[in-house]
Design an enzyme around this catalytic site. Structure first.
Site, mmCIF file in Angstrom:
data_model
loop_
_atom_site.group_PDB
_atom_site.id
_atom_site.type_symbol
_atom_site.label_atom_id
_atom_site.label_comp_id
_atom_site.label_asym_id
_atom_site.label_seq_id
_atom_site.Cartn_x
_atom_site.Cartn_y
_atom_site.Cartn_z
ATOM 1 N N HIS A 260 -6.488 -21.872 25.250
ATOM 2 C CA HIS A 260 -5.351 -21.770 24.328
ATOM 3 C C HIS A 260 -5.772 -22.250 22.929
ATOM 4 O O HIS A 260 -5.587 -21.546 21.932
ATOM 5 C CB HIS A 260 -4.212 -22.619 24.905
ATOM 6 C CG HIS A 260 -3.001 -22.746 24.033
ATOM 7 N ND1 HIS A 260 -1.748 -22.338 24.440
ATOM 8 C CD2 HIS A 260 -2.822 -23.238 22.776
ATOM 9 C CE1 HIS A 260 -0.877 -22.584 23.474
ATOM 10 N NE2 HIS A 260 -1.493 -23.140 22.453
ATOM 11 N N GLU A 261 -6.388 -23.439 22.862
ATOM 12 C CA GLU A 261 -6.769 -23.988 21.551
ATOM 13 C C GLU A 261 -7.895 -23.189 20.907
ATOM 14 O O GLU A 261 -7.907 -22.992 19.693
ATOM 15 C CB GLU A 261 -7.174 -25.461 21.686
ATOM 16 C CG GLU A 261 -6.056 -26.387 22.159
ATOM 17 C CD GLU A 261 -4.793 -26.285 21.325
ATOM 18 O OE1 GLU A 261 -4.878 -26.012 20.111
ATOM 19 O OE2 GLU A 261 -3.701 -26.475 21.897
ATOM 20 N N HIS B 78 -6.529 -20.225 19.101
ATOM 21 C CA HIS B 78 -6.014 -20.586 17.764
ATOM 22 C C HIS B 78 -7.176 -20.672 16.765
ATOM 23 O O HIS B 78 -7.112 -20.154 15.657
ATOM 24 C CB HIS B 78 -5.351 -21.965 17.776
ATOM 25 C CG HIS B 78 -3.977 -22.005 18.365
ATOM 26 N ND1 HIS B 78 -2.965 -21.156 18.000
ATOM 27 C CD2 HIS B 78 -3.432 -22.833 19.295
ATOM 28 C CE1 HIS B 78 -1.866 -21.459 18.684
ATOM 29 N NE2 HIS B 78 -2.124 -22.471 19.483
#
Ligand SMILES: [Zn+2]
Length: 379
Positions: free
Chosen positions: A67-68, A71
């Protein structure tokens, strides 16, 4: 959030872990291995529960990392620098330097995270459904189903329209797009973050009182964290707005006094310090900045060692310096300021030192700009 230790690089971005992750990791693994799995799939040996609990917790954190990383990768593609990714108590943070250029970039950078969590959740859900159709049941199916659920939950929670959650950035992008006003958009998202924080605290305390125990307190703790982070985002947005259009050259102290790194600390204290008005001294070689000494750093050297210690030895090294150009917007510089130089930046033009920006220069600029805004009646 500070990383307690680095675990490597993913997609060119340094990844670190804060010690608080260990608490959450153990809580998740323990909750699964000691409570949830034995209840749902009784009669297995203890090692099977422990193994399934540990494996599910590891895969959960890999999902959080994905997820990170998503980003970070999309932020880089949209021209932002990424300082690093840190996993900690409340999940992960990708530390982005600077701001998205337009609402579209903001939307892409914020939206990709929940999207990745959703895809991971749907993937595990799909595998679990296929396995159960194929007649496979039991503990490992349970672990897959848990991973599916927790990742979908992660996607949904992060998409709630409240800063500092990803959904708050999406809300900010939408308001920014609709009104053309970035500051107003940030304030709206931050206020929504405050409301969500209050709601979570209320809900958490209520659940705790009706007997949900730790889960309720955990919700309240997340709410409390959201309120703090939302307040900080609102202050930053207002400061960014007050400083819009202010350039580094407008606030810097031009042509500061400099010294050579070979000078001893004793020489500096005896001959310079009292005549010197500032609390930081840039070190230069042929006009190029090579270090920065602060009075605090000099003070840390015991008197008897001062004649044997050079300024270069106590200075922030060249690679720790924050450099700025005179034409740069001050708001672009602010997120880069580091602790080593005590929040100071050296201003460089054509490789030569032309000025220094200190925290007091910045707070003076903020005061001046907000006075100017008041006078113009823009509030
Ligand atoms: Zn996210």
């Amino acid at each position: 959030m500070r990383a307690s230790f680095r675990i490597g690089r993913v997609a060119g971005v340094p990844v670190g872990v804060n010690w608080s992750v260990l608490v959450i990791f153990l809580l998740i693994a323990w909750g699964l291995a000691a409570v949830q799995f034995p209840r749902a799939y009784p009669g297995r040996p203890v090692w099977a529960y422990v193994l399934a609990g540990l494996a599910a917790a590891v895969v959960f954190f890999l999902g959080l990392l994905a997820h990170e990383v998503s980003h970070a990768v999309v932020a880089k593609r949209n021209g932002l620098e990424v300082g690093g990714i840190t996993l900690w108590l409340f999940g992960g943070v990708a530390e982005l330097r600077g701001e998205a250029r337009d609402p579209g970039a903001e939307l892409r950078i914020a939206g990709v995270g929940p999207l990745v969590s959703l895809i991971i959740g749907l993937f595990f859900g799909g595998v679990a459904v296929l396995l159960s159709l194929a007649g496979v049941h039991g503990l490992w199916l349970g672990a897959l189903a848990w991973l599916a659920g927790i990742n979908v939950l992660l996607a949904v929670f992060n998409a709630l329209p409240a800063a500092p959650l990803d959904g708050g950035r999406l809300l900010r992008a939408a308001v920014w797009k609709a009104t053309g006003d970035r500051t107003k958009a940030s304030v709206v998202a931050a206020r929504a973050g405050w409301v969500l924080g209050v709601l979570l605290i209320g809900l958490g305390l209520w659940r705790f009182l009706v007997g949900a125990g730790f889960g309720g307190l955990w919700l309240a703790l997340i709410g409390w964290f959201l309120i703090g982070a939302a307040g900080m985002e609102e202050r930053q947005a207002r400061m960014g707005s007050a400083l819009r259009g202010v350039r580094v050259a407008d606030v810097m102290t031009p042509q500061p006094q400099t010294a050579s790194g070979d000078m001893t600390v004793a020489d500096f204290v005896d001959h310079y310090l009292f005549a010197y008005r500032h609390s930081a001294l840039p070190l230069t070689t042929d006009g190029r900045p090579v270090g920065l000494v602060t009075v605090d750093r000099v003070r840390g050297i015991p008197a008897e060692r001062r004649s044997a210690t050079t300024l270069a030895e106590v200075a922030c090294r060249a690679d720790q310096l924050v450099l700025a150009s005179p034409d740069e917007e001050l708001t672009d510089l602010l997120p880069r300021l580091s602790e080593c130089a005590d929040g100071r930046a050296l201003v460089v033009a054509d490789g030569g030192l032309v000025g220094i920006v200190s925290p007091s220069d910045i707070s003076r600029a903020v005061q001046r700009s907000s006075l100017r805004e008041q006078a113009a009646g823009r509030r």
